[in-house]
Scaffold this motif. Structure first.
Motif, PDB file in Angstrom:
ATOM      1  N   ARG A 201      29.784   9.412  25.789  1.00  7.28           N
ATOM      2  CA  ARG A 201      28.946   8.201  25.819  1.00  7.28           C
ATOM      3  C   ARG A 201      27.804   8.295  24.799  1.00  7.28           C
ATOM      4  O   ARG A 201      27.251   7.279  24.403  1.00  7.28           O
ATOM      5  CB  ARG A 201      28.375   7.983  27.219  1.00  7.28           C
ATOM      6  CG  ARG A 201      27.161   8.809  27.540  1.00  7.28           C
ATOM      7  CD  ARG A 201      26.551   8.478  28.898  1.00  7.28           C
ATOM      8  NE  ARG A 201      27.294   9.091  29.979  1.00  7.28           N
ATOM      9  CZ  ARG A 201      27.757   8.424  31.031  1.00  7.28           C
ATOM     10  NH1 ARG A 201      27.585   7.134  31.118  1.00  7.28           N
ATOM     11  NH2 ARG A 201      28.398   9.045  31.988  1.00  7.28           N
ATOM     12  N   HIS A 202      27.485   9.519  24.367  1.00 10.76           N
ATOM     13  CA  HIS A 202      26.379   9.683  23.423  1.00 10.76           C
ATOM     14  C   HIS A 202      26.832   9.557  21.972  1.00 10.76           C
ATOM     15  O   HIS A 202      26.023   9.689  21.064  1.00 10.76           O
ATOM     16  CB  HIS A 202      25.710  11.043  23.616  1.00 10.76           C
ATOM     17  CG  HIS A 202      25.077  11.210  24.966  1.00 10.76           C
ATOM     18  ND1 HIS A 202      24.059  10.414  25.414  1.00 10.76           N
ATOM     19  CD2 HIS A 202      25.351  12.077  25.987  1.00 10.76           C
ATOM     20  CE1 HIS A 202      23.709  10.782  26.643  1.00 10.76           C
ATOM     21  NE2 HIS A 202      24.489  11.778  27.018  1.00 10.76           N
TER      22      HIS A 202
ATOM     23  N   SER B  32      28.974  17.191  24.247  1.00  7.97           N
ATOM     24  CA  SER B  32      28.278  16.308  25.191  1.00  7.97           C
ATOM     25  C   SER B  32      29.199  15.197  25.662  1.00  7.97           C
ATOM     26  O   SER B  32      30.300  15.003  25.135  1.00  7.97           O
ATOM     27  CB  SER B  32      27.052  15.703  24.518  1.00  7.97           C
ATOM     28  OG  SER B  32      27.444  15.032  23.341  1.00  7.97           O
ATOM     29  N   ASP B  33      28.742  14.466  26.650  1.00 11.47           N
ATOM     30  CA  ASP B  33      29.498  13.318  27.131  1.00 11.47           C
ATOM     31  C   ASP B  33      29.740  12.345  25.967  1.00 11.47           C
ATOM     32  O   ASP B  33      28.795  12.006  25.243  1.00 11.47           O
ATOM     33  CB  ASP B  33      28.688  12.626  28.242  1.00 11.47           C
ATOM     34  CG  ASP B  33      29.521  11.604  28.984  1.00 11.47           C
ATOM     35  OD1 ASP B  33      30.117  10.725  28.329  1.00 11.47           O
ATOM     36  OD2 ASP B  33      29.585  11.697  30.225  1.00 11.47           O
TER      37      ASP B  33
ATOM     38  N   ASP C 287      25.407  14.703  33.373  1.00 16.31           N
ATOM     39  CA  ASP C 287      25.436  14.606  31.925  1.00 16.31           C
ATOM     40  C   ASP C 287      24.509  15.696  31.418  1.00 16.31           C
ATOM     41  O   ASP C 287      23.298  15.642  31.630  1.00 16.31           O
ATOM     42  CB  ASP C 287      24.936  13.208  31.532  1.00 16.31           C
ATOM     43  CG  ASP C 287      24.924  12.980  30.031  1.00 16.31           C
ATOM     44  OD1 ASP C 287      24.477  13.886  29.308  1.00 16.31           O
ATOM     45  OD2 ASP C 287      25.339  11.894  29.591  1.00 16.31           O
ATOM     46  N   GLU C 288      25.116  16.681  30.754  1.00 13.60           N
ATOM     47  CA  GLU C 288      24.336  17.861  30.377  1.00 13.60           C
ATOM     48  C   GLU C 288      23.167  17.520  29.462  1.00 13.60           C
ATOM     49  O   GLU C 288      22.065  18.043  29.626  1.00 13.60           O
ATOM     50  CB  GLU C 288      25.249  18.904  29.702  1.00 13.60           C
ATOM     51  CG  GLU C 288      24.500  20.193  29.379  1.00 13.60           C
ATOM     52  CD  GLU C 288      25.354  21.254  28.716  1.00 13.60           C
ATOM     53  OE1 GLU C 288      26.567  21.034  28.545  1.00 13.60           O
ATOM     54  OE2 GLU C 288      24.801  22.315  28.375  1.00 13.60           O
ATOM     55  N   VAL C 289      23.419  16.618  28.506  1.00 14.45           N
ATOM     56  CA  VAL C 289      22.343  16.290  27.563  1.00 14.45           C
ATOM     57  C   VAL C 289      21.176  15.655  28.309  1.00 14.45           C
ATOM     58  O   VAL C 289      20.030  16.057  28.161  1.00 14.45           O
ATOM     59  CB  VAL C 289      22.865  15.368  26.442  1.00 14.45           C
ATOM     60  CG1 VAL C 289      21.706  14.775  25.640  1.00 14.45           C
ATOM     61  CG2 VAL C 289      23.774  16.155  25.510  1.00 14.45           C
TER      62      VAL C 289
ATOM     63  N   PRO D 255      28.941  23.267  29.154  1.00 19.54           N
ATOM     64  CA  PRO D 255      29.570  23.768  27.921  1.00 19.54           C
ATOM     65  C   PRO D 255      28.606  23.927  26.744  1.00 19.54           C
ATOM     66  O   PRO D 255      28.764  24.848  25.948  1.00 19.54           O
ATOM     67  CB  PRO D 255      30.657  22.726  27.614  1.00 19.54           C
ATOM     68  CG  PRO D 255      30.299  21.518  28.396  1.00 19.54           C
ATOM     69  CD  PRO D 255      29.506  21.976  29.582  1.00 19.54           C
ATOM     70  N   ILE D 256      27.602  23.046  26.637  1.00 19.33           N
ATOM     71  CA  ILE D 256      26.671  23.197  25.508  1.00 19.33           C
ATOM     72  C   ILE D 256      25.833  24.459  25.703  1.00 19.33           C
ATOM     73  O   ILE D 256      25.612  25.236  24.769  1.00 19.33           O
ATOM     74  CB  ILE D 256      25.758  21.958  25.358  1.00 19.33           C
ATOM     75  CG1 ILE D 256      26.594  20.686  25.205  1.00 19.33           C
ATOM     76  CG2 ILE D 256      24.830  22.115  24.162  1.00 19.33           C
ATOM     77  CD1 ILE D 256      25.802  19.389  25.331  1.00 19.33           C
TER      78      ILE D 256
END
Lengths: 194, 552
Positions: free
Chosen positions: A163-164, A160-161, B48-50, B378-379
């Motif tokens: 930033r997390h 993940s990014d 942002d994938e999440v 990617p996730i």
């Protein structure tokens, strides 16, 4: 089961709808072997260092370090900790609490030691049984599901990014040869305070 | 309670809602658009994938606003987010991929073409393909669609697209070559993407964060980017985000007098208001529009517009299956120049299996193949690797599999969309127990596939596999040969000539409530064998002109 035409996550599809059922309710009988007796009070607690230590060790085995970085170097546990501060993920936090307790109990039974202190082989043996739902657990708690959720968090933390809180230094993106678009930094989203 | 009476209230701001809202506003109507979700604009869409793809940014959590899924033969009842297309201004068009196909004329004549199919509730559409053509032209022009006319040999002759096609990755030449080798006809996939400056909007920057994301430069032709600004510019449109339609209310004379609305701001769900209007238009998605009607008390103890008992019935998605494979760097880098190009689109589709009169009866009406790269998230890719073949990989096995996946080649997927036959067991009802955060009954989505759905999905996946093998892909596999596209929804308020057998007339007006219309995919008597967002947009424009004519 969810739709084939979906790029949404395992977490969003099942855990958030259903995980509340994973918590032992008042009046439930204790587990048959008496090894783990968590209660719903876990839901109110932040994940403490002991719990995080267990989950960090488990994530390091789910995505091990070898010639490339793994969950440990990516600081997947920091991602997990940050995500589970979200009140909307309270049910998942309870599930992770319980999983840690189940792993802890299994480690104690097997070697008398703490899960993070076990060898990789010993940890893998316990996690393998968790994946198959073969560890003693409280009634109503689905260990296989909880392990699946932890795998999801591990992959999210790795890729993940940053930033997390996970993907420290972009090690996961480098491994995946993923190049973020410049726009990534432009949206003023909350950044994890380290 | 507002004393204002609008000329029209539109429930939903996506593909079904915004065309009619825009057209009425242009005609000088005072229009109120109700949208359950928030009003977010391009600069607020995170790449942002999440956040965008794995939490509740575009669709609600099942814990807050569940749908209840019940599948014949096992599974459920299960609380799920599935069946939500979106919540937010622009609806599902904001995070769609935007494959914008027109239907085939046979889609509107499915009952006449196939005859009676046991176990399926087939019907012809109550209007002609020709009537739809003008609406397709209008929709493509208004939102901005990129493609090349005349390249799909199975499509009736059509005019030029308003925009040239998207640029493609060099792998596209392999698809063309493989398709020709198989005797098939790959053509450029039409996309709801602005490929050059258009209507005051910026051209696509090929950033890769397309499907599942909101577009940060407004190049994707969502209703948010394309139609809403024009509608707001009329000065006649009031947009009310965070407004959950809870009930359509009837006047004593049986006409609709407006919509009861709940505040969707978290914590304010019990705050209600009423929006009065001369004409009420529902476009909340096939699942949610049916739910809204079923929640609305009508006359004679039945729900609004449901004297026939057909509201919620004939729910359809599209069948969905896919084939995947890897083009190894080791073999294909030499064959294809600029093989590692960052261009995100392969941009090819095939309609060779759409309608084939010579094929076995069960699969005569199938669907289409769309060729593209595996979604770049990617996730998402890693989870696919971890769960391939139904087994959960972890540990060193997972790490090795990920290394191979990410390092050894490009991953191409063939997505297939097929005809989903309406069955008595596939329908929407109100769940007797489960409620959402508003305290309103959740939609229960019952799915009982017709056996032909599975045959169609398998046939198309097999064709995808053949195509990949002809490209010399390795690791070729198929996934979910019997699935469905829950975001592409049709039926539930079928349009037809007979009021006893349908909910809406040919103009998508309720047979029973003369000032009530439904303009999302609910009206469709058949699903078609391709993504249907363009059809929903086009029909909404078509109906808008009818409404203006009917309510002069």
């Amino acid at each position: 089961m969810h739709s084939a035409f979906s790029r949404r996550s395992f977490l969003a599809t099942t855990a958030l709808g259903m995980a509340s059922g994973c918590v032992r309710r008042e009046g439930d009988a204790p587990p048959p072997d008496g090894s783990v007796q968590p209660t719903a009070e876990h839901a109110e607690q932040a994940l403490g260092p002991r719990t995080l230590g267990i989950l960090e060790a488990a994530m390091a085995r789910i995505l091990p370090s070898d010639e490339d970085p793994g969950a440990k170097e990516a600081r997947c546990v920091e991602f997990l900790r940050t995500q589970l501060e979200d009140p909307q993920l309270a049910a998942v936090k309870r599930e992770m609490h319980l999983l840690a307790r189940v792993l802890e109990a299994a480690a104690k039974k097997a070697t008398g030691g703490a899960f993070p202190a076990l060898t990789a082989v010993e940890q893998d043996e316990i996690l393998g049984r968790a994946a198959e739902g073969k560890l003693p657990h409280p009634r109503g708690f689905d260990v296989t599901h909880a392990f699946r959720v932890l795998v999801s968090f591990t992959l999210e933390g790795f890729l993940s990014d940053p930033r997390h809180g996970g993907n420290a230094g972009g090690v996961g993106w480098k491994f995946a040869q993923f190049e973020p678009h410049a726009g990534h930094a432009h949206h003023g989203l909350p950044v994890v305070d380290k | 309670m507002s004393a204002e009476v609008f000329d029209a209230v539109v429930v939903g701001s996506g593909a079904g809602g915004m065309p009619v809202a825009l057209t009425l506003a242009r005609a000088g109507w005072k229009v109120c658009v109700l949208e359950k979700g928030p009003y977010r604009q391009a600069h607020e869409f995170p790449q942002d994938e999440v956040l965008s793809c794995r939490r509740n940014y575009f669709v609600p959590y099942a814990a807050d606003e569940p749908h209840v899924l019940v599948r014949e033969g096992g599974g459920g009842p299960e609380r799920s987010f599935e069946g939500w297309t979106s919540h937010g201004v622009g609806g599902g068009t904001v995070h769609m991929s935007g494959f914008f196909f027109r239907l085939h004329p046979v889609d509107l004549k499915l009952r006449s073409t196939l005859g009676a199919v046991p176990g399926a509730e087939l019907a012809d559409w109550p209007f002609s393909y020709d009537e739809l053509v003008a609406a397709y032209d209008e929709a493509e022009r208004e939102v901005g669609v990129a493609g090349v006319a005349g390249t799909n040999p199975f499509e009736p002759k059509r005019g030029a697209y308003p925009l040239p096609p998207v640029e493609t990755h060099p792998v596209c030449s392999l698809v063309d070559e493989a398709g020709r080798k198989l005797g098939w006809h790959p053509f450029p996939t039409p996309r709801a993407i602005v490929t050059r400056p258009y209507d005051g909007r910026q051209a696509c920057v090929y950033c890769r964060f397309c499907g599942s994301y909101g577009c940060e430069v407004n190049a994707k032709s969502s209703t948010l980017a394309s139609l809403l600004p024009k509608a707001l510019a009329t000065g006649s449109l009031t947009l009310r985000p965070l407004s959950m339609a809870a009930r359509v209310e009837l006047a004593k004379d049986g006409t609709a007098r407006g919509v009861e609305v709940r505040d969707a701001t978290p914590g304010k769900e019990q705050t209600s208001s009423f929006v009065a209007a001369r004409v009420v238009i529902l476009a909340a998605s096939a699942v949610e529009s049916a739910r809204l009607l079923l929640m609305s008390p009508g006359t004679g103890g039945k729900a609004v517009a449901n004297g026939s008992g057909h509201v919620g019935r004939h729910l359809m998605f599209n069948t969905f299956s896919e084939a995947g494979g890897m083009l190894p760097y080791a073999t294909h880098e030499k064959r294809v120049p600029d093989f590692r190009s960052s261009m995100p689109f392969v941009g090819r589709s095939l309609w060779d299996h759409y309608y084939d009169a010579k094929a076995p009866e069960e699969v005569r009406k199938s669907g289409m193949l769309r060729v593209g790269f595996m979604h770049p998230n990617p996730i998402f890719q890693a989870e696919r690797v971890a769960t391939r073949d139904g087994k959960l990989l972890w540990g060193s096995a997972l790490k090795q599999a990920l290394r191979k996946h990410f390092h050894d080649g490009l991953h191409v997927e063939v997505e297939t969309f097929g005809e989903f036959l309406p069955t008595p067991g596939t329908h929407v009802t109100l769940d007797p127990e489960v409620k959402d955060r508003f305290g309103l009954p959740a939609a229960r989505i019952n799915i009982a596939h017709h056996p032909r759905n599975g045959l169609v999905a398998r046939r198309l996946a097999t064709a995808g596999e053949q195509l990949l093998r002809a490209m010399d892909a390795v690791d070729v596999h198929t996934r979910v040969p019997h699935g469905e596209t829950m975001v592409l929804q049709h039926g539930t308020c079928r349009a037809g000539k007979d009021p006893a057998e349908s909910v809406l007339d040919r103009d998508c007006r309720s047979h029973e409530v003369k000032n009530l219309y439904v303009t999302d995919g609910s009206f469709m008597p058949s699903s078609g064998g391709c993504p249907t967002t363009l059809t929903i947009l086009a029909n909404s424009f078509r109906v808008a002109h009818k409404i203006i004519a009917q309510w002069k």
